[in-house]
Design a protein around this motif. Sequence first.
Motif, PDB file in Angstrom:
ATOM      1  N   TYR A 102       5.811  -2.911  11.094  1.00 25.83           N
ATOM      2  CA  TYR A 102       6.616  -2.054  10.222  1.00 25.83           C
ATOM      3  C   TYR A 102       7.685  -1.327  11.037  1.00 25.83           C
ATOM      4  O   TYR A 102       7.641  -1.300  12.280  1.00 25.83           O
ATOM      5  CB  TYR A 102       5.727  -1.037   9.502  1.00 25.83           C
ATOM      6  CG  TYR A 102       5.131   0.010  10.421  1.00 25.83           C
ATOM      7  CD1 TYR A 102       5.715   1.270  10.542  1.00 25.83           C
ATOM      8  CD2 TYR A 102       3.992  -0.259  11.164  1.00 25.83           C
ATOM      9  CE1 TYR A 102       5.180   2.231  11.393  1.00 25.83           C
ATOM     10  CE2 TYR A 102       3.445   0.690  12.007  1.00 25.83           C
ATOM     11  CZ  TYR A 102       4.050   1.938  12.122  1.00 25.83           C
ATOM     12  OH  TYR A 102       3.524   2.875  12.968  1.00 25.83           O
ATOM     13  N   LEU A 125       1.578   4.382   4.711  1.00 31.56           N
ATOM     14  CA  LEU A 125       1.391   2.972   5.059  1.00 31.56           C
ATOM     15  C   LEU A 125      -0.047   2.516   4.869  1.00 31.56           C
ATOM     16  O   LEU A 125      -0.295   1.461   4.258  1.00 31.56           O
ATOM     17  CB  LEU A 125       1.847   2.742   6.507  1.00 31.56           C
ATOM     18  CG  LEU A 125       1.891   1.292   6.988  1.00 31.56           C
ATOM     19  CD1 LEU A 125       2.848   0.482   6.135  1.00 31.56           C
ATOM     20  CD2 LEU A 125       2.314   1.229   8.455  1.00 31.56           C
ATOM     21  N   GLN A 162       5.487  -4.548   0.298  1.00 33.35           N
ATOM     22  CA  GLN A 162       6.920  -4.271   0.212  1.00 33.35           C
ATOM     23  C   GLN A 162       7.295  -3.713  -1.159  1.00 33.35           C
ATOM     24  O   GLN A 162       8.162  -2.840  -1.263  1.00 33.35           O
ATOM     25  CB  GLN A 162       7.715  -5.545   0.510  1.00 33.35           C
ATOM     26  CG  GLN A 162       7.677  -5.954   1.977  1.00 33.35           C
ATOM     27  CD  GLN A 162       8.406  -7.254   2.242  1.00 33.35           C
ATOM     28  OE1 GLN A 162       8.596  -8.080   1.334  1.00 33.35           O
ATOM     29  NE2 GLN A 162       8.832  -7.459   3.480  1.00 33.35           N
ATOM     30  N   VAL A 172       8.148  -2.819   5.833  1.00 32.71           N
ATOM     31  CA  VAL A 172       7.114  -3.675   6.418  1.00 32.71           C
ATOM     32  C   VAL A 172       7.690  -5.059   6.636  1.00 32.71           C
ATOM     33  O   VAL A 172       8.236  -5.666   5.716  1.00 32.71           O
ATOM     34  CB  VAL A 172       5.874  -3.753   5.499  1.00 32.71           C
ATOM     35  CG1 VAL A 172       4.860  -4.746   6.063  1.00 32.71           C
ATOM     36  CG2 VAL A 172       5.242  -2.380   5.358  1.00 32.71           C
TER      37      VAL A 172
END
Length: 276
Positions: A102, A125, A162, A172
């Motif tokens: 990422y 994340l 995404q 990412v």
Amino acid sequence: MATRQPEINFPKGGVLFIIAAVLLIILFSKSTVTIGPGEGGVIFETLGDGVNTEKTYGEGFHIVAPWNRMIVRKVRQQSITDEMNVLSVNGLEVKVSGTIWYEPEFSNLGLLIKTKGEDYERELLDPAINAAARSIFGRYTPEQLYSSKRDVIEQEILDEVQNVLKDQYLSVKRVLVEDVKLPSTIRIAIETKLKQEQESLEYEFRLSKAKKEAERQKIDAEGKAVANKILSASLTEKILQEKGIDATLELSKSPNSKVIVIGSGKDGLPIILGNQ
């Protein structure tokens, strides 16, 4: 009689100068920031509105007001590796390990930190990856997870992450599923099945190859038989005699000593007698 040590008197202006110099050094050290390679920084304005989202500072030396703070984070592509337990489509627990690449958006680093905090990997994340992985792995059987669907699963997880992180200032780049661990009994059963399928495919291939070779030989033999039949039909007695005569004439021209008896051979063909 004791002697008195001479007294050293600093001028008042000198003392003030030293104090000012020390304060200036401390102030300067707190007002300078060096941002390293692959890093970016945003200003946290203590007396203002917090994180300044208008500007991201790049690598190098920067001067910051002593009452403010520079927040420095990595902005190059980086990765995290994690292991989690997921459920397959039939409810079997599977342990999966993988790596995610990422990269924070450099120009929007201030917005990322202001909206998600400095620990945005944990806040943003990790939940996105865990949710996507559990959703995607739950669509497949243990056999598909273990063998044939690895590339497809990686792409599906990437697409879903995404989509979740769209307009979240964090990009990412890639998902890699490194290992899928099944219970030993399930793993052995899958490996045995895959081995048997491979052996079956090899046997079918050998069988198909032998069948094609037999067909080729049959076609070749039929072709030769037809050719011989055509040749035999075209070779009449008269043609054979003419060819024999032509061959005799050619042999008679040879320098080797010989005797040619005309009309004494089989079918009226000449007989050649010689020592060569």
